[in-house]
Design an enzyme around this catalytic site. Structure first.
Site, short mmCIF file in Angstrom:
data_model
loop_
_atom_site.label_atom_id
_atom_site.label_comp_id
_atom_site.label_asym_id
_atom_site.label_seq_id
_atom_site.Cartn_x
_atom_site.Cartn_y
_atom_site.Cartn_z
CG ASN A 16 66.54 1.60 49.17
OD1 ASN A 16 67.76 1.55 49.28
ND2 ASN A 16 65.88 2.75 49.19
CB CYS A 17 62.42 2.04 44.85
SG CYS A 17 60.93 1.21 45.40
CB THR A 18 59.99 5.72 47.11
OG1 THR A 18 60.41 6.18 45.83
CG2 THR A 18 59.61 6.90 47.98
#
Length: 532
Positions: free
Chosen positions: A470-472
């Site tokens: 995942n990212c932000t």
């Protein structure tokens, strides 16, 4: 490209913590400033000492960035047992620096590094976790962590003969890392001075790039968001050595007291500080949201407001713009390009009027690390910033409104008979989440688990998931068969997600700020029944 995107998203894990520690330092700077707080904040007072202690805690992440990145990356890059991978990466990084220390100690003249002078007095040397070594900054931490994580992914589950069973898993990964770190440390001692010279040349080029460099930096930082590659634009500059050796954020906080007491312009004192701006996140987001709201039919305005208000507040207050941007990105990508063009132009114009500083975290950063501690001598600069920002809010509003109406862009809520433009209540969510068209999934009572179950169903089930990170705000996955993945409508139904992106076998589900918790629940479901 998938590996690059995974690596870029992994970078956000440690970067997200910088906002909190930056705010701590901002308030410490404010409360230790006698010009603002009066005699209570003079050196030697109890008040001054208390805030000095708090300030020391704020410097933790900036003083130990290398270790933070070395441990943080495996949490996203490891395909199994990320906690064990993080410990292995820490051990690998410590061994790497210990080997460098031993090599430079045994052959100081060969490599031109002498610890006898003290690392604090020699450029290019640093003490990391008490180990005197070469100052490879976060680049060293990232490279070593990536190597150890690769070893972990390849050998963590390796079955050894029964008599060697005690060396399986984490111990086997660390054993291999020990062997690998020795030649890497030797190579680093040989080539790092050349790399360091190249970094210094790059720093000079960027600092001297002028307005073209300012505009290009901010344009790329925005326009690359859909690809996830924007992390490679800002992270090496803000927390890496591209502009200054220890990153611009640390440089800003190290000198913010000097900036506050000096009457020289901020641009003169911190000329490369344009790299820390993010005004498009605040002023641009407001204009975009107003344009989307004003072009929504009257009967849907309440519904679209329920969608836009939290997304806009997230962008304005904390600087996380993806929930808002992804609302229109996949329907009308040219609006997103326009957003990147306007944001870059606004930041460049503000820089021309003397504005520099740490604005990437939205209004929290605006107030805590810029306006409040620096307002006494630099208030006029911030007045100009607000004026230019509001002018661009109006430009955003009128341009977006014109284009939405001109091309009848079908943004959420613009169809009069659209029923799903709403944010559901918790009770609604619990009754509907996890249900597909067949209604064969039930609620677990935990919203993260229910979202994870719902996404997994739409992604083709456990057997279709190759890896996940995942990212932000986005859940990033690689699937085995893209044809088994539902279309965007499945994921955005009842606002279960903000959108879906497909690129080959790479899939991104735009979740929002709860994505770390959703990812953890997702991995638990996928790995259920498996043994490490």
């Amino acid at each position: 490209m998938n590996a690059i995107k995974r690596f870029g998203s992994a970078m956000i894990v440690p970067v997200l913590m910088f906002a909190f520690f930056g705010i701590v330092l901002g308030f410490a700077t404010l409360f230790k400033n006698p010009a603002i707080m009066g005699s209570i904040a003079e050196d030697g007072t109890t008040w001054f000492r208390i805030w000095s202690v708090i300030e020391s805690g704020g410097w933790v992440i900036f003083d130990h960035m290398e270790i933070v990145f070395a441990v943080g990356l495996p949490l996203s890059l490891a395909k199994k047992a990320p906690g064990h991978a993080a410990l292995a990466a820490l051990m690998g990084y410590l061994m790497f620096n210990t080997f460098i220390n031993a090599i430079l100690t045994q052959w100081p003249h060969t490599f031109g590094a002498n610890f006898e002078k003290g690392v604090e007095n020699v450029t290019g040397l640093k003490a990391i976790a008490g180990i005197e070594t070469l100052d490879t900054n976060i680049l060293g931490g990232i490279i070593i962590s990536s190597i150890v994580t690769w070893i972990h992914n390849r050998f963590y589950s390796k079955k050894l003969p029964e008599m060697l069973g005690v060396f399986q898993g984490l111990t086997f990964v660390v054993t291999i890392s020990f062997i690998v770190m020795l030649p890497i440390a030797l190579i680093t001692c040989i080539v790092w001075p050349t790399i360091q010279g190249g970094i210094s040349s790059l720093q000079g080029f960027i600092i001297g790039s002028g307005y073209i460099g300012v505009w290009l930096y901010h344009f790329l930082e925005r326009v690359l968001i859909p690809t996830g590659l924007h992390h490679f634009i800002y992270a090496p500059i803000e927390v890496g050595p591209v502009v200054v050796n220890h990153g611009l954020k640390a440089e800003w906080f190290a000198h913010v007291n000097e900036f506050a007491t000096s009457t020289k312009s901020l641009k003169e004192q911190f000329p490369y500080g344009f790299m820390l701006q993010g005004n498009g996140k605040v002023f641009g987001s407001i204009g975009i949201a107003l344009a989307m709201y004003s072009t929504t039919p009257k009967e849907n305005k309440k519904k679209i407001a329920a969608l836009l208000i939290p997304a806009t507040l997230t962008a304005v207050v904390v600087g996380i713009t993806e929930p808002l941007e992804f609302t229109f990105l996949f329907i009308a990508p040219y609006l997103f390009v326009l957003h990147a063009l306007l944001a870059a132009t606004m930041d460049t114009l503000m820089y021309g009027f003397g504005l520099v500083g740490n604005f990437g975290g939205g209004l929290l950063d605006f107030f805590a690390t810029n306006w409040i501690p620096l307002a006494q001598n630099h208030w006029l600069t911030y007045v100009i910033q607000i004026i230019i920002g509001l002018v661009f809010t109006a430009i955003y509003y009128f341009l977006f409104r014109f284009l939405i109406l001109k091309f009848n862009i079908p943004l959420p809520g613009r169809k009069k008979d659209e029923e799903d433009v709403k944010l559901y209540s918790k009770n609604d969510y619990k009754s509907k989440k996890g249900s597909d068209d067949k209604g064969n999934a039930t609620s677990t009572g935990n919203e993260y688990e229910d979202k994870a179950n719902y996404y997994l169903e739409g992604l083709g089930g456990k057997e279709n998931i190759k890896d996940v990170t995942n990212c932000t705000t986005r859940l990033r996955l690689t699937v085995n068969d893209i044809d088994k993945v539902e279309d965007s409508g499945y994921f955005t139904h009842n606002q279960m997600a903000h959108g879906l992106v497909k690129s080959g076998k790479n899939v991104q589900v735009v979740v929002g700020m709860s994505v770390p918790q959703v990812r953890e629940a997702f991995e638990n479901i996928v790995n259920e029944g498996e043994q490490d």
